[in-house]
Design a protein around this motif. Structure first.
Motif, PDB file in Angstrom:
ATOM      1  N   SER A 105      89.386  45.602   6.820  1.00 29.26           N
ATOM      2  CA  SER A 105      88.100  45.876   7.465  1.00 29.26           C
ATOM      3  C   SER A 105      87.834  47.365   7.364  1.00 29.26           C
ATOM      4  O   SER A 105      88.762  48.181   7.455  1.00 29.26           O
ATOM      5  CB  SER A 105      88.137  45.462   8.941  1.00 29.26           C
ATOM      6  N   TRP A 133      77.879  51.255   9.878  1.00 31.18           N
ATOM      7  CA  TRP A 133      78.088  50.116   8.994  1.00 31.18           C
ATOM      8  C   TRP A 133      79.512  49.594   9.136  1.00 31.18           C
ATOM      9  O   TRP A 133      80.398  50.287   9.618  1.00 31.18           O
ATOM     10  CB  TRP A 133      77.803  50.488   7.530  1.00 31.18           C
ATOM     11  N   ALA A 135      82.349  46.630   7.029  1.00 27.76           N
ATOM     12  CA  ALA A 135      82.625  45.689   5.939  1.00 27.76           C
ATOM     13  C   ALA A 135      83.852  44.878   6.341  1.00 27.76           C
ATOM     14  O   ALA A 135      84.861  45.447   6.757  1.00 27.76           O
ATOM     15  CB  ALA A 135      82.876  46.422   4.633  1.00 27.76           C
ATOM     16  N   ASN A 136      83.727  43.580   6.276  1.00 23.70           N
ATOM     17  CA  ASN A 136      84.806  42.655   6.632  1.00 23.70           C
ATOM     18  C   ASN A 136      85.245  42.790   8.086  1.00 23.70           C
ATOM     19  O   ASN A 136      86.418  42.619   8.406  1.00 23.70           O
ATOM     20  CB  ASN A 136      86.017  42.831   5.704  1.00 23.70           C
ATOM     21  N   GLU A 140      81.465  40.609  12.522  1.00 27.15           N
ATOM     22  CA  GLU A 140      80.253  40.319  11.750  1.00 27.15           C
ATOM     23  C   GLU A 140      79.841  38.877  11.953  1.00 27.15           C
ATOM     24  O   GLU A 140      80.674  37.972  11.979  1.00 27.15           O
ATOM     25  CB  GLU A 140      80.490  40.585  10.261  1.00 27.15           C
TER      26      GLU A 140
END
Length: 143
Positions: A105, A133, A135-136, A140
């Motif tokens: 992540s 932001w 990611a992973n 989410e």
């Protein structure tokens, strides 16, 4: 005055580096040394907001149990120094291995610190994290 500001900026950058090392190595005594005793810490983007003692309890509990590895990179440090106070904005990039999540992540955003000069050097009186932001992230897709 320029020499004083340069020295202060170097000390502030060192403080932020110490902050990153403290979180990544889970050294809560070192983490405590970054802040004033009455500091307010706002990681509301990551579901925590409170006092220094509450932050250490959060990190030594939930964070330490759920995070196998994190590595904070802090950059683009901008300091507005006014005597014995400073307002600081810095970017962070934080790859993290969360237990139970197969992929790495990654998180990015800004730290906003209100600093004060103490007899022991610069300390953060207020920290606010702004997540820009992810990611992973396991969060989410959650409402």
């Amino acid at each position: 005055m320029a020499q004083q500001n340069t020295g202060d900026e170097l000390e502030i950058a060192a403080l932020l580096n110490r902050y990153a090392r403290a979180v990544d190595t889970k050294d809560w005594r070192l983490y405590r040394s970054v802040f004033t005793y009455d500091a307010h810490i706002d990681y509301s983007a990551n579901v925590f907001q409170g006092s220094l003692d509450e932050a250490i309890a959060f990190f030594s509990g939930v964070f330490s149990e759920g995070v196998a590895m994190s590595m904070h990179y802090i950059s683009n440090i901008e300091s507005e120094i006014d005597g014995d106070t400073a307002r600081v904005r810095a970017m962070f990039y934080n790859p993290t291995q969360i237990k139970g999540v197969p992929q790495l992540s990654v998180f990015g955003g800004y730290y906003f610190h209100d600093l004060v000069r103490t007899p022991d050097g610069w300390r953060s009186r207020n920290l606010r994290e702004e997540m820009v932001w992810t990611a992973n992230s396991p969060r989410e897709g959650q409402a």
